[in-house]
Design a protein around this motif. Structure first.
Motif, PDB file in Angstrom:
ATOM      1  N   THR A 189      33.964  36.614  31.904  1.00 61.84           N
ATOM      2  CA  THR A 189      33.862  37.412  30.671  1.00 61.84           C
ATOM      3  C   THR A 189      32.543  38.172  30.567  1.00 61.84           C
ATOM      4  N   PHE A 190      31.611  37.873  31.482  1.00 60.56           N
ATOM      5  CA  PHE A 190      30.295  38.532  31.504  1.00 60.56           C
ATOM      6  C   PHE A 190      29.542  38.323  30.193  1.00 60.56           C
ATOM      7  N   ILE A 211      30.991  52.981  33.585  1.00 62.31           N
ATOM      8  CA  ILE A 211      32.254  52.266  33.408  1.00 62.31           C
ATOM      9  C   ILE A 211      31.943  50.796  33.175  1.00 62.31           C
ATOM     10  N   SER A 212      32.685  50.167  32.240  1.00 60.97           N
ATOM     11  CA  SER A 212      32.460  48.765  31.897  1.00 60.97           C
ATOM     12  C   SER A 212      33.732  47.956  32.102  1.00 60.97           C
ATOM     13  N   PHE A 213      33.586  46.793  32.743  1.00 60.91           N
ATOM     14  CA  PHE A 213      34.698  45.881  33.033  1.00 60.91           C
ATOM     15  C   PHE A 213      34.517  44.580  32.260  1.00 60.91           C
ATOM     16  N   ASP A 214      35.648  43.916  31.979  1.00 62.14           N
ATOM     17  CA  ASP A 214      35.607  42.606  31.327  1.00 62.14           C
ATOM     18  C   ASP A 214      36.815  41.788  31.785  1.00 62.14           C
ATOM     19  N   ASN A 215      36.735  40.475  31.533  1.00 60.92           N
ATOM     20  CA  ASN A 215      37.854  39.549  31.769  1.00 60.92           C
ATOM     21  C   ASN A 215      38.416  39.674  33.185  1.00 60.92           C
ATOM     22  N   VAL A 216      37.516  39.552  34.157  1.00 61.16           N
ATOM     23  CA  VAL A 216      37.923  39.632  35.555  1.00 61.16           C
ATOM     24  C   VAL A 216      38.407  38.260  36.029  1.00 61.16           C
ATOM     25  N   THR A 229      26.459  39.162  42.612  1.00 63.43           N
ATOM     26  CA  THR A 229      25.419  39.979  43.230  1.00 63.43           C
ATOM     27  C   THR A 229      25.619  41.410  42.768  1.00 63.43           C
ATOM     28  N   LYS A 230      24.585  41.966  42.123  1.00 66.19           N
ATOM     29  CA  LYS A 230      24.691  43.292  41.515  1.00 66.19           C
ATOM     30  C   LYS A 230      24.029  44.326  42.425  1.00 66.19           C
ATOM     31  N   GLY A 231      24.813  45.332  42.852  1.00 69.02           N
ATOM     32  CA  GLY A 231      24.253  46.444  43.595  1.00 69.02           C
ATOM     33  C   GLY A 231      23.604  47.449  42.649  1.00 69.02           C
ATOM     34  N   ALA A 232      23.147  48.548  43.229  1.00 64.68           N
ATOM     35  CA  ALA A 232      22.464  49.572  42.440  1.00 64.68           C
ATOM     36  C   ALA A 232      23.363  50.074  41.316  1.00 64.68           C
ATOM     37  N   GLY A 233      22.817  50.133  40.106  1.00 66.84           N
ATOM     38  CA  GLY A 233      23.539  50.682  38.966  1.00 66.84           C
ATOM     39  C   GLY A 233      24.322  49.680  38.168  1.00 66.84           C
ATOM     40  N   TRP A 234      24.403  48.419  38.624  1.00 69.91           N
ATOM     41  CA  TRP A 234      25.188  47.407  37.925  1.00 69.91           C
ATOM     42  C   TRP A 234      24.314  46.572  36.986  1.00 69.91           C
ATOM     43  N   SER A 235      24.893  46.216  35.835  1.00 69.96           N
ATOM     44  CA  SER A 235      24.243  45.302  34.897  1.00 69.96           C
ATOM     45  C   SER A 235      25.310  44.420  34.264  1.00 69.96           C
ATOM     46  N   ILE A 236      24.917  43.215  33.841  1.00 65.56           N
ATOM     47  CA  ILE A 236      25.836  42.265  33.220  1.00 65.56           C
ATOM     48  C   ILE A 236      25.230  41.781  31.912  1.00 65.56           C
ATOM     49  N   GLY A 237      26.049  41.715  30.860  1.00 66.24           N
ATOM     50  CA  GLY A 237      25.598  41.198  29.582  1.00 66.24           C
ATOM     51  C   GLY A 237      26.399  41.774  28.442  1.00 66.24           C
ATOM     52  N   GLY A 238      26.392  41.035  27.341  1.00 69.66           N
ATOM     53  CA  GLY A 238      27.092  41.520  26.157  1.00 69.66           C
ATOM     54  C   GLY A 238      28.594  41.556  26.312  1.00 69.66           C
ATOM     55  N   GLY A 239      29.130  40.774  27.251  1.00 70.12           N
ATOM     56  CA  GLY A 239      30.570  40.704  27.417  1.00 70.12           C
ATOM     57  C   GLY A 239      31.155  41.736  28.356  1.00 70.12           C
TER      58      GLY A 239
END
Length: 720
Positions: free
Chosen positions: A286-287, A387-392, A295-305
């Motif tokens: 759910t992030f 682009i934002s993803f959730d519930n993977v 592992t986050k590549g360039a441009g990726w961030s995780i937080g806030g769902g």
């Protein structure tokens, strides 16, 4: 019918054996087989019996009631579950005081993808009631409301399951649903059948689960020598009509004991999404926070769902090492919360690098086959935005076994890649050869159906073998043979009529001459003397593609019908059919004539030296035998063989009349075959009949036999 037996008085023994073990003669037949088996029905379909000890008849129409023993006429037993306020008076008067009352029972076998079930029952009463077929794992419920009368009437309901339905239990109901008016129903003759792949899919004749028919010891099964002429109208009413006589009858099906030494899966079940979630921590799906798991590549961030990728930092991946296994098939579920970029979303390090949907929405899915242990969600190209993803969620797509349990590596799209050994992919395969070949699980339902194999492989799934352009590929199927004669076989088709294959062993090598294929499935086999470490091998020429199923490796000289394997070797017990034949019961020791029609389950050219018709030397009499590294016996008593006639060549499926006649008074013994009598030999009583008359007592060769006749007098044409 070919048989003719010299007739000078009544037969001591006479049986057609085309649909039944019953015969005219003294004593009772005994049949045993300690395993399930496959046989060929009236339409050429390969059908697997669900139980041991069921005698089968080649070319006959089989009807099997799949309800439990002693339940088809007694609804009071515990196997019929009563729900709500439903009760049963006596054995078959069912009371439904309120809506949603029901009685139900389960099939003794599972149903799943592409299989067709037919539920029928005789009902009487007033008002209306409903029949239902319910599948326990995704097949849904099919309902038919029927209008009752005081006349007992047979009603039927059928259900064909979609190709995506996993193998699972099936239940049949008699139920009072909203709108039904019947409160009491008299029921009998309940029957559930599988009619998958049959041309006529209406219910067959009622076969009671309280009764063993026609000399069988198994209840609820019967064979017929005519087609099914039954029809079902729009109201579910069955009209029963006998169809045309069958011309396909070959008789009692004898198959030898054998072990399929392949340790993979030769009958692949329908796809089944595993219940095991690979992303085990909810926060990583759910992030909700960045746990460091991804592992986050360039441009990726995780937080806030959400997990967000922002354009402008170059192509980059959200990845996890060791999450997946190469060659297995997986399904990703995800939501796209927002998207302002034109970049494409891909799953890299996977076959075809599939592009997945990046439009905003929930409940999105995509299937992929990794060629590495990494999972890579990769954003590429496009311009601007984020682009934002959730519930993977990621789960494996498996293949169901015959019990409905998922097996890794057997989902459609699973691949086995070339390497020093197969990686986690299709169970039971190894490979060598050019590096650009591969094997893949695919759906081939149309060809499986036209090849008469759908009753064995209702999922329609087979293994596609693709040879690389750089050279021929060899595909090895696990399961060590032994230092002995073996036959390896499979049902194989090509993409084109010019395609070929070569079969053999991984150590011994493949046969020298390629075997031609067609675009329909056919049995392809090879016999060779295996080495102790051999496994079954199929070699495919460079650039060609073939499709394979029902692969089998057995220590016999000819291929036999398939034995189901699911990750381990499996065996089929031999058929054993015997009758008492003590002197004065079915035979007279001093003279007699025996005849039968034999349909060969193999070609004479397959077995070198199969050219003898013999008579046992000390304990009894038989029609055919050969000494081929072991005893070959069709109707036999012991292993002593005296050859007296050469057998003419035959092809698989040929039916030949065989006769033997003997007379102590004339000191003569003779065998009829190939259109005439042999030169008679002496019979002075040194060949006494034994106490057992048997079909295939220890034969290592498949055949069907019918029209067995025994006279107590010798045929004069043979003993003069």
């Amino acid at each position: 019918m070919l048989s003719s037996c010299w007739s000078d008085g009544a037969y001591l023994f006479s049986g057609d054996f085309t649909t039944s073990l019953a015969y005219k003669g003294k004593g009772v037949a005994t049949f045993t087989r300690a395993s399930a088996k496959v046989f060929t029905d009236h339409e050429g379909n390969l059908i697997r019996t669900p139980t041991s000890n069921e005698a089968t008849f080649t070319g006959a129409r089989r009807v099997r009631n799949l309800l439990a023993d002693n339940t088809s006429e007694d609804f009071s037993v515990a196997s019929w579950t009563k729900v709500g306020t439903a009760t049963v008076t006596g054995t078959n008067v069912i009371n439904f005081p309120t809506v949603n009352d029901l009685v139900s029972t389960a099939s003794t076998t599972y149903f799943g993808a592409n299989q067709t079930a037919v539920w029928s029952v005789v009902l009487s009463g007033s008002g209306s009631i409903s029949l239902q077929i319910y599948h326990a794992n995704g097949g849904g419920t099919t309902v038919k409301q029927v209008s009752l009368t005081s006349t007992p009437t047979r009603y039927a309901l059928s259900k064909t399951y979609a190709s995506t339905v996993p193998t699972s239990g099936t239940y049949v109901y008699i139920v009072r649903i909203a709108g039904d008016t019947a409160t009491q129903v008299t029921a009998t003759n309940a029957q559930l059948e599988e009619v998958t792949a049959q041309t006529i899919q209406t219910p067959g004749e009622y076969v009671s689960t309280h009764t063993a028919y026609d000399g069988q010891t198994v209840k609820g099964v019967r064979y017929f020598d005519y087609a099914n002429g039954n029809t079902v109208d729009a109201n579910g009413v069955v009209t029963e009509v006998q169809g045309a006589a069958l011309t396909t009858l070959k008789g009692f099906a004898y198959d030898p004991a054998t072990t399929n030494k392949h340790t993979g899966y030769n009958m692949l079940g329908p796809d089944l999404v595993s219940s095991t979630e690979l992303i085990t921590v909810e926060a990583d799906r759910t992030f909700a926070s960045d746990t460091g798991w991804w592992t986050k590549g360039a441009g990726w961030s995780i937080g806030g769902g959400v997990a967000t990728w922002t354009h402008g930092s170059g192509s980059a991946a959200l990845s996890r090492a060791g999450l997946v296994s190469p060659g297995r098939r997986y399904r990703i579920n995800y939501d796209v919360i927002s998207n302002t970029t034109t970049a494409s979303a891909l799953i890299l390090l996977a076959v075809g690098s599939p592009v997945i949907s990046s439009t905003v929405g929930t409940g999105k899915t995509a299937d992929f086959t990794p060629n590495d242990t990494f999972f890579f969600l990769y954003m590429s190209g496009g311009s601007g935005g984020a682009i934002s993803f959730d519930n993977v969620s990621i789960k494996e797509i498996q293949g169901a076994n015959s019990s409905g349990t998922g097996v890794s590596g057997l989902g459609v799209g699973a691949r086995a890649f070339y390497a020093s050994s197969w990686q986690q992919g299709i169970t039971g395969l190894t490979a060598g050869g050019a590096t650009d070949g591969y094997a893949e699980v695919v759906s081939d339902t149309a060809k499986v159906t036209s090849g008469k194999l759908l009753r064995l492989i209702p999922s329609g799934k087979v293994i596609k073998l693709v040879a690389g352009a750089a050279g021929a590929n060899t595909f090895d199927f696990s399961g060590v043979l032994s230092a002995a004669t073996h036959t390896v076989s499979a049902y194989i088709r090509g993409n084109a009529v010019t395609d070929t294959v070569q079969l053999g062993g991984s150590v011994t090598g493949v046969e020298v001459t390629p075997q031609a294929l067609t675009t329909e499935y056919q049995v392809i086999s090879a016999k060779f003397t295996a080495q102790a470490t051999d496994v079954m091998r199929i070699q495919v020429p460079a650039g060609q593609t073939v499709y394979v199923c029902l692969q089998q490796a057995e220590a016999l000289e000819v291929p036999t019908l398939p034995v189901l394997v699911e990750g381990a070797t499996a065996s089929r017990s031999r058929d054993a059919l015997t009758w008492p034949v003590a002197d004065g019961v079915n035979f007279r020791q001093r003279e007699g004539t025996l005849s039968a029609d034999v349909t060969w389950g193999f070609a004479s050219t397959v077995v070198a030296g199969l050219n003898l018709i013999s008579i046992n030397g000390s304990s009894g009499l038989l029609l055919y035998t050969g000494v081929l590294g072991g005893n070959y016996r069709l109707i036999s008593l012991d292993s002593t063989n005296t050859p007296i006639r050469v057998i003419s060549p035959f092809t698989q499926g040929d039916t030949q009349l065989s006769k033997v006649s003997w007379s102590t008074a004339k000191n003569a013994l003779n065998v009829y075959g190939a259109g005439g009598w042999a030169t008679k030999t002496a019979y002075d009583g040194s060949y006494p009949m034994g106490t057992v008359f048997a079909v295939g007592t220890s034969s290592a060769y498949p055949l069907s036999i019918s029209n067995i006749r025994v006279l107590g007098t010798a045929d004069p044409a043979g003993v003069q």
